[in-house]
Design an enzyme around this catalytic site. Structure first.
Site, PDB file in Angstrom:
ATOM      1  N   SER A   9       0.854  -1.180   0.000  1.00 42.13           N
ATOM      2  CA  SER A   9       0.000   0.000   0.000  1.00 42.13           C
ATOM      3  C   SER A   9       0.897   1.239   0.000  1.00 42.13           C
ATOM      4  O   SER A   9       1.755   1.356  -0.884  1.00 42.13           O
ATOM      5  CB  SER A   9      -0.926  -0.079   1.220  1.00 42.13           C
ATOM      6  N   HIS A  31      -2.424  -0.764  -3.407  1.00 44.85           N
ATOM      7  CA  HIS A  31      -3.410   0.305  -3.195  1.00 44.85           C
ATOM      8  C   HIS A  31      -2.902   1.629  -3.719  1.00 44.85           C
ATOM      9  O   HIS A  31      -3.330   2.677  -3.266  1.00 44.85           O
ATOM     10  CB  HIS A  31      -3.715   0.487  -1.705  1.00 44.85           C
ATOM     11  N   ASP A  41      -4.625  -4.275   5.856  1.00 45.20           N
ATOM     12  CA  ASP A  41      -5.060  -5.181   4.800  1.00 45.20           C
ATOM     13  C   ASP A  41      -3.950  -6.209   4.545  1.00 45.20           C
ATOM     14  O   ASP A  41      -2.773  -5.878   4.577  1.00 45.20           O
ATOM     15  CB  ASP A  41      -5.353  -4.376   3.521  1.00 45.20           C
TER      16      ASP A  41
END
Lengths: 188, 287
Positions: free
Chosen positions: A12, A39, A131
């Site tokens: 991310s 992400h 996540d």
């Protein structure tokens, strides 16, 4: 020991640079399927193009209904969860976000765990969310290998830390040592 | 070689098959042609949300509790959408498709899988601003009755307005999206006059047939949940519903390569997933 068949990578915040280093270090003859869930936002086409400059393997967007390819890096498209069917073809979903994300690393890793079982390697890199932690735990629970970037070496420590806390890891390494490890685990 | 699945996954597969069979035989909803990966995720989510111990427990409730199917259908459908989602697509509709549709005296649009109606209303706004809405009709369909009810109401959380306004402008909107709704408390309600030429109605892509002659069919991010045969069946419905030269608009990441009926469509804009039904023997310009 099961020979790994797929490497799933999640990142991310700070992910682009981490991917550049990791993918850049993969052996050009690596036969495994490499999947990336990032992400980083924006155009995945551009992300693929930029990453391809640093990677000896082709880097493409994962295409709905097409089989996951070996020796190729395939990136989850923005705005969709990336899943695999049991025949290892890609499936997409616009179901609710998971961990405030779509694509979600947990969703992709969960699917990878069920499809590749002990043949899966999950890699969690830098990121500011949690996540991927549950997904990595699923990969481990099915006999796959968990690799986590050391939180101190990550731009954002939260995601690798959450992965370590939830799933633990078979290997916890600074970023520049991850590709050499994957090459060792994966090359015949 | 793909290894045999371990016991727990094999067991779950059996439970899932029985669940799908119960849903079909008891309630007439056929999910047997849905792509398994997403269906499995949704059924697991239902198991979790309803605090069942297993899919079998969910199946038992589905069989014995009269109203439970409503909640199951709710959990198995896709209510996620936004107004002018993927603005570039709506811009392409505005710039490339509407000028062509303008030549028809009456314009029929079928929006399949309308969920809560955001895309149907987006289309209504496009048509309004192109001066075509008075002679247009939008058939917005979904198999989920709750979603259709929500769609008819046209009420959405106000927090969505910012994103939707940005989408609207990126899609080439000529006014302000706020001209089309009133905001009260934490909600916005789209003006009722936007709905004047929309029919929200039940239609199941799995089992129902063609019901209108359409000049444009929009079906975005629905086929991604379908197996190859069901995807092909659905595209066949769209082909048969479309006039020759009519337009088809799909989700931005949908793949047609595994659907034989795709050969009956030509590509208008591959990047935005815009297609046309081949107008064999008919001059393209007349379409």
């Amino acid at each position: 020991m099961t020979r790994p068949e797929a490497i799933a990578i999640g990142c991310s915040t700070g992910g682009f640079n981490a991917l550049r280093v990791l993918l850049g270090g993969l052996a050009p003859d690596l036969p495994q399927t490499v999947l990336v869930c990032s992400h980083t936002g924006g155009s995945v086409a551009l992300l693929c193009e930029l990453l391809a400059r640093h990677c000896a393997l082709p880097v493409i967007e994962a295409l709905e209904r097409w089989p996951a390819r070996g020796g190729t890096v395939q990136v989850a498209p923005g705005g969709y969860h990336l899943l695999l069917e049991s025949d290892r073809r890609f499936a997409l979903s616009v179901d609710r976000q998971v961990c405030f994300s779509r694509p979600s690393i947990d969703v992709m890793f969960g699917s990878v765990a069920e499809v590749y079982l002990a043949g899966a390697i999950g890699v969690i890199l830098t990121g500011a969310s949690r996540d991927g932690a549950d997904g990595l735990a699923q990969i481990r629970a099915r006999g796959g290998i968990a690799v986590v970037q050391t939180p101190v070496s990550a731009d954002a420590a939260a995601m690798p830390q959450a992965a370590l806390d939830t799933a633990g890891a078979d290997h916890c390494l600074p970023l520049d040592l991850i590709a050499p490890l994957l090459n060792r685990l994966c090359l015949p | 070689m793909i290894p045999t699945p371990p016991n727990d996954l094999e067991l779950e597969q059996i439970e899932l098959d029985l669940f799908v069979q119960a849903l079909r035989r008891r309630h007439g909803h056929d999910f047997s042609q849905y792509a398994p990966a997403s269906l499995t995720r949704r059924v697991r989510q239902l198991v979790h949300d309803h605090r069942c111990v297993s899919i079998s427990a969910l199946t038992a409730r589905l069989l014995h509790e009269a109203d439970f199917v409503t909640q199951v259908v709710q959990g198995l459908s896709v209510p996620v959408s936004e107004m002018f989602r993927d603005p570039a697509v709506f811009r392409a509709l505005r710039e490339q498709v509407l000028p062509m549709l303008a030549s028809y005296p009456q314009i029929n649009i079928w929006q399949a899988g309308c969920a809560h109606g955001q895309e149907a209303y987006s289309l209504a706004i496009l048509l309004e601003e192109a001066g075509l809405y008075e002679r247009s009709h939008i058939f917005a369909t979904d198999f989920n009755p709750e979603a259709l009810q929500r769609a008819r109401e046209g009420i959405y959380p106000a927090r969505d307005a910012q994103l939707w306004s940005r989408n609207y402008l990126e899609a080439g909107g000529s006014q302000s999206l706020a001209n089309y709704y009133s905001a009260r408390y934490d909600y916005l309600k789209l003006h009722e006059r936007l709905a004047r030429n929309i029919t929200f109605t039940s239609h199941n892509l799995v089992s129902d047939e063609v019901f209108c002659e359409a000049h444009l069919v929009l079906c975005r991010n629905v086929l991604i949940y379908f197996s190859n045969p069901l995807q092909n069946r659905t595209l066949t419905l769209f082909r048969d519903s479309l006039v020759r030269g009519g337009y088809l608009c799909l989700g931005l990441r949908e793949t047609l390569e595994f659907a034989p009926v795709a050969a009956d469509f030509s590509v208008l804009d591959a990047g935005r997933r815009l297609y046309r039904r081949y107008a064999r023997g008919v001059a393209e310009g007349a379409a």
